[in-house]
Enzyme design. Structure first.
Site, PDB file in Angstrom:
ATOM      1  N   VAL A 146      15.257 -22.072 -44.178  1.00 28.26           N
ATOM      2  CA  VAL A 146      15.613 -23.104 -44.743  1.00 28.26           C
ATOM      3  C   VAL A 146      16.557 -22.550 -46.429  1.00 28.26           C
ATOM      4  O   VAL A 146      15.837 -21.484 -46.786  1.00 28.26           O
ATOM      5  CB  VAL A 146      14.621 -23.581 -45.583  1.00 28.26           C
ATOM      6  CG1 VAL A 146      14.607 -25.411 -46.774  1.00 28.26           C
ATOM      7  CG2 VAL A 146      13.541 -24.647 -44.713  1.00 28.26           C
ATOM      8  N   THR A 174      19.336 -20.261 -46.554  1.00 29.75           N
ATOM      9  CA  THR A 174      19.127 -19.148 -46.510  1.00 29.75           C
ATOM     10  C   THR A 174      20.542 -18.699 -46.739  1.00 29.75           C
ATOM     11  O   THR A 174      21.090 -19.298 -45.758  1.00 29.75           O
ATOM     12  CB  THR A 174      17.762 -18.943 -46.033  1.00 29.75           C
ATOM     13  OG1 THR A 174      17.784 -16.624 -45.643  1.00 29.75           O
ATOM     14  CG2 THR A 174      18.200 -18.725 -44.222  1.00 29.75           C
ATOM     15  N   LEU A 217      12.180 -19.289 -46.612  1.00 26.79           N
ATOM     16  CA  LEU A 217      12.940 -20.507 -47.516  1.00 26.79           C
ATOM     17  C   LEU A 217      13.872 -19.254 -48.572  1.00 26.79           C
ATOM     18  O   LEU A 217      13.429 -18.254 -49.049  1.00 26.79           O
ATOM     19  CB  LEU A 217      11.820 -20.971 -48.813  1.00 26.79           C
ATOM     20  CG  LEU A 217      12.882 -21.863 -49.522  1.00 26.79           C
ATOM     21  CD1 LEU A 217      13.395 -22.668 -49.941  1.00 26.79           C
ATOM     22  CD2 LEU A 217      11.742 -22.179 -50.685  1.00 26.79           C
ATOM     23  N   SER A 218      15.358 -20.493 -48.752  1.00 30.20           N
ATOM     24  CA  SER A 218      15.702 -18.097 -49.238  1.00 30.20           C
ATOM     25  C   SER A 218      15.904 -17.038 -48.828  1.00 30.20           C
ATOM     26  O   SER A 218      15.668 -16.693 -48.141  1.00 30.20           O
ATOM     27  CB  SER A 218      15.602 -18.857 -51.397  1.00 30.20           C
ATOM     28  OG  SER A 218      16.861 -18.760 -51.945  1.00 30.20           O
ATOM     29  N   TRP A 219      15.169 -16.446 -50.271  1.00 31.11           N
ATOM     30  CA  TRP A 219      15.621 -15.146 -50.125  1.00 31.11           C
ATOM     31  C   TRP A 219      13.988 -14.650 -48.705  1.00 31.11           C
ATOM     32  O   TRP A 219      14.335 -13.900 -47.788  1.00 31.11           O
ATOM     33  CB  TRP A 219      14.768 -14.111 -51.153  1.00 31.11           C
ATOM     34  CG  TRP A 219      14.569 -13.281 -51.094  1.00 31.11           C
ATOM     35  CD1 TRP A 219      15.159 -11.884 -51.541  1.00 31.11           C
ATOM     36  CD2 TRP A 219      13.597 -12.262 -50.407  1.00 31.11           C
ATOM     37  NE1 TRP A 219      14.213 -10.521 -50.790  1.00 31.11           N
ATOM     38  CE2 TRP A 219      13.265 -10.773 -51.252  1.00 31.11           C
ATOM     39  CE3 TRP A 219      11.589 -12.730 -50.761  1.00 31.11           C
ATOM     40  CZ2 TRP A 219      12.585 -10.122 -50.331  1.00 31.11           C
ATOM     41  CZ3 TRP A 219      10.851 -11.575 -49.818  1.00 31.11           C
ATOM     42  CH2 TRP A 219      11.209 -10.779 -50.240  1.00 31.11           C
TER      43      TRP A 219
END
Length: 297
Positions: free
Chosen positions: A152, A154, A128-130
């Site tokens: 997700v 990202t 998720l993201s980072w």
């Protein structure tokens, strides 16, 4: 391989949340939580379900994923962990690049083989993201250990289409984790497309964030990119993105989907944290993609 272990949740922890422990991984104390897969009826020839490893966004401790864990198929083992300096994990004295964090995850999975009934030689991976950076790096470093990959909200690191300057400025500080009033104000820019009460409920679960640990994570992100090597990721990959996400503009999802050889893009109408604010709806998208896979990719 033996593991140095201390119980954090205790023997009386509810079975639905599994267990939480601190393992010594590559000389660092790393907090990990595992929800074991529930036994269920199986027909002869049915494939076993691979463990799913969740890799969190910048600053977030493993509690942030709790709504998603609850929404996922109970037969699936789910692994969460805190990266060094975040949540209950020991801080690192120096910033760790994405490649080192990927190696740390591989060592952690090796230790889990001694602690659960499942094999972690091959896993499904959600970033998720980072955390999508670690997930992509892991798929590149350890291609035989990844069954399916879910990316997700990202992007591809420094070589991606960036957010607006005002949004980036809000993301450069961990203050939203430690100050509710600041988070409500910043949320009008960075959590567009999300219900702010739902965002508050998410952040109420997580640990406060130390500035040094957050800076270490920023270092990992700003010294890494996957863009030139995305075509080398062989695992089937779901790119899940919100059309209203101001942190990772949705164009990045289309770029990634076009470069991943086995990539599928799914867009939803929410923002950056849609998977966690709408876990039943979008958790089903993840489950449909993962399916009932075998342990081999």
């Amino acid at each position: 391989m033996s593991a140095a272990v201390s119980d954090a949740a205790g023997d009386d922890a509810p079975q639905r949340v599994g267990w939480e422990r601190t393992l010594t991984v590559a000389g660092r104390r790393i907090r990990v939580a595992v929800r074991p897969g529930a036994p269920g009826p199986a027909r002869r020839g049915d494939p076993a379900v691979r463990p799913l490893v969740l890799v969190n966004g910048i600053g977030a401790s493993l509690e942030l994923f709790e709504p998603l864990v609850t929404a996922l198929d109970p037969r699936r083992e789910v692994v969460r962990f805190d990266v060094p300096g975040i949540g209950g994990s020991q801080p690192s004295t120096v910033p760790l690049p994405m490649a080192a964090l990927s190696s740390l995850l591989a060592d952690l999975l090796d230790q889990l083989d001694d602690l659960t009934d499942a094999s972690h030689r091959v896993v499904d991976l959600l970033g998720l993201s980072w955390g999508g950076g670690i997930a992509q790096q892991f798929a590149l470093q350890y291609p035989r250990r990844v069954g399916r990959l879910v990316l997700v909200s990202t992007g591809t690191g420094v070589m991606m289409v960036p957010a607006r300057f005002g949004v980036l400025a809000r993301m450069l500080t961990p203050r939203r984790y430690n100050d509710r009033s600041y988070r409500r104000a910043a949320g009008r820019e960075i959590y567009v497309g999300e219900d702010q009460d739902a965002v508050d409920a998410l952040f109420s679960r997580v640990h406060p964030v130390r500035a040094t640990a957050y800076l270490h994570q920023l270092f990992a992100l700003t010294t890494w990119t996957s863009l030139p090597v995305l075509p080398m990721i062989a695992a089937p990959t779901l790119v899940l993105a919100g059309r209203r996400d101001p942190v990772i503009p949705v164009v990045n999802a289309h770029i990634m989907g076009s470069l991943l050889p086995r990539g599928t893009v799914h867009l939803h109408d929410g923002g950056h944290l849609g998977l966690l604010t709408r876990p039943r709806e979008l958790g089903r998208v993840v489950e449909d993609f993962l399916g009932p896979p075998s342990r081999e990719p």
